[in-house]
Write an enzyme that holds these catalytic residues in place. Structure first.
Site, mmCIF file in Angstrom:
data_model
loop_
_atom_site.group_PDB
_atom_site.id
_atom_site.type_symbol
_atom_site.label_atom_id
_atom_site.label_comp_id
_atom_site.label_asym_id
_atom_site.label_seq_id
_atom_site.Cartn_x
_atom_site.Cartn_y
_atom_site.Cartn_z
ATOM 1 N N VAL A 52 5.364 -0.942 1.854
ATOM 2 C CA VAL A 52 4.997 0.393 1.561
ATOM 3 C C VAL A 52 5.545 0.629 -0.141
ATOM 4 C CG1 VAL A 52 5.112 2.966 1.745
ATOM 5 C CG2 VAL A 52 5.072 1.571 3.636
ATOM 6 N N THR A 76 -16.653 0.536 1.881
ATOM 7 C CA THR A 76 -15.194 0.543 2.029
ATOM 8 C C THR A 76 -14.937 2.043 2.273
ATOM 9 O OG1 THR A 76 -14.599 1.160 -0.460
ATOM 10 C CG2 THR A 76 -14.848 -1.114 0.250
ATOM 11 N N ASP A 92 0.789 -1.328 0.108
ATOM 12 C CA ASP A 92 0.076 0.060 0.063
ATOM 13 C C ASP A 92 0.744 1.327 0.052
ATOM 14 O OD1 ASP A 92 -3.268 0.425 0.831
ATOM 15 O OD2 ASP A 92 -1.835 2.101 1.103
ATOM 16 N N LYS A 122 -12.279 1.591 -15.001
ATOM 17 C CA LYS A 122 -12.612 0.372 -14.702
ATOM 18 C C LYS A 122 -12.924 -0.524 -16.062
ATOM 19 C CE LYS A 122 -11.762 0.268 -10.451
ATOM 20 N NZ LYS A 122 -10.612 -0.561 -9.797
ATOM 21 N N TYR A 153 -14.022 7.110 -13.479
ATOM 22 C CA TYR A 153 -14.062 6.091 -12.788
ATOM 23 C C TYR A 153 -14.528 4.827 -13.885
ATOM 24 C CZ TYR A 153 -14.599 2.512 -9.419
ATOM 25 O OH TYR A 153 -14.341 1.346 -8.547
#
Length: 249
Positions: free
Chosen positions: A65, A187, A41, A156, A152
């Site tokens: 990281v 989320t 992440d 996707k 977005y």
């Protein structure tokens, strides 16, 4: 889960975007399935406590990281492990914006993280995979269209196309590439929307509620299993049936 020989140890799965949401749930599920998980992440502040919690559950998880948009950062994460058996590309961003309000900066940033970040991680993983390797991308039901997030949707949709292209090129190497297309999921990313918008989205779900990240992780685990490595080039919609129509997108 089928494992490597005792000398090789358990299979190794890398998961991007693993500090929260679907990525974190996936790291937990794959570790529960017996994988050694490398949780990746960009935010060390979120990743470190998340991985510490998984370790406290007795799970084999290590934090890295990583900036998925930086190839050197991704390569460095792979360098310390002997191989890559599974790559889950779960890192992504989202923000709400009307089409007429979007600018090139916002559009490029969405594509940079959601498409280029997937490309880099998947490509570097594939270079290290042996026959039987599995790559799982995270697309979205949003690829079918929608309002207030055209950038977005575009990103996707591109992930689904990229998944199919990778599957075609890597099939002779016996590397499976598939995608999970989540529906509306609870989320931190979706919670960043205004509360009234989140509630409105939940109301139009067939179940009346957002999916839990663990429900998506279960689907990801299906493609991550060595038992399903003959499945490739597929996009699995995990959205409670909403993509079947009748309730809008």
């Amino acid at each position: 889960m089928t494992k490597k020989t005792p000398e090789q140890g358990p299979e190794i799965a890398f998961v991007t975007g693993a500090a929260q949401g679907i990525g974190l749930a996936t790291a937990r599920r794959l570790a529960q399935d017996g994988f050694r998980v490398i949780a990746m992440d960009l935010s060390g502040d979120r990743l470190t406590p998340a991985v510490a919690a998984l370790k406290s559950e007795g799970l084999d998880v290590e934090a890295k990281v990583v900036d998925v948009c930086n190839r050197a950062s991704v390569v460095a994460a792979f360098a310390r492990e002997p191989r890559v058996d599974v790559m889950v590309c779960a890192a992504g961003i989202y923000n709400d914006a009307r089409f007429l309000d979007l600018d090139e900066t916002a559009f490029r940033r969405m594509l940079e993280v959601n498409v280029i970040g997937v490309f880099i991680a998947a490509q570097e993983a594939a270079r290290r995979m042996q026959a039987g390797g599995r790559i799982i991308t995270i697309s979205s039901r949003g690829a079918l269209g929608g309002t207030r997030f055209a950038h977005y949707v575009a990103s996707k949709s591109a992930v689904i196309g990229l998944t199919r292209a990778m599957a075609m090129e890597l099939r002779e190497a016996r590397i499976a590439v598939n995608s999970i297309a989540p529906g509306f999921t609870d989320t931190p990313m979706t919670r960043s929307a205004p509360a009234e918008m989140f509630a409105a989205w939940e109301r139009i779900e067939p179940s009346g509620a957002a999916a839990k990240p663990a429900e998506l992780a279960n689907a990801i685990a299906f493609f991550a299993s060595p038992r399903t490595s003959f499945v490739t080039g597929q996009t699995l919609f995990v959205d409670g049936g909403k993509s079947l129509g009748g309730l809008g997108i």
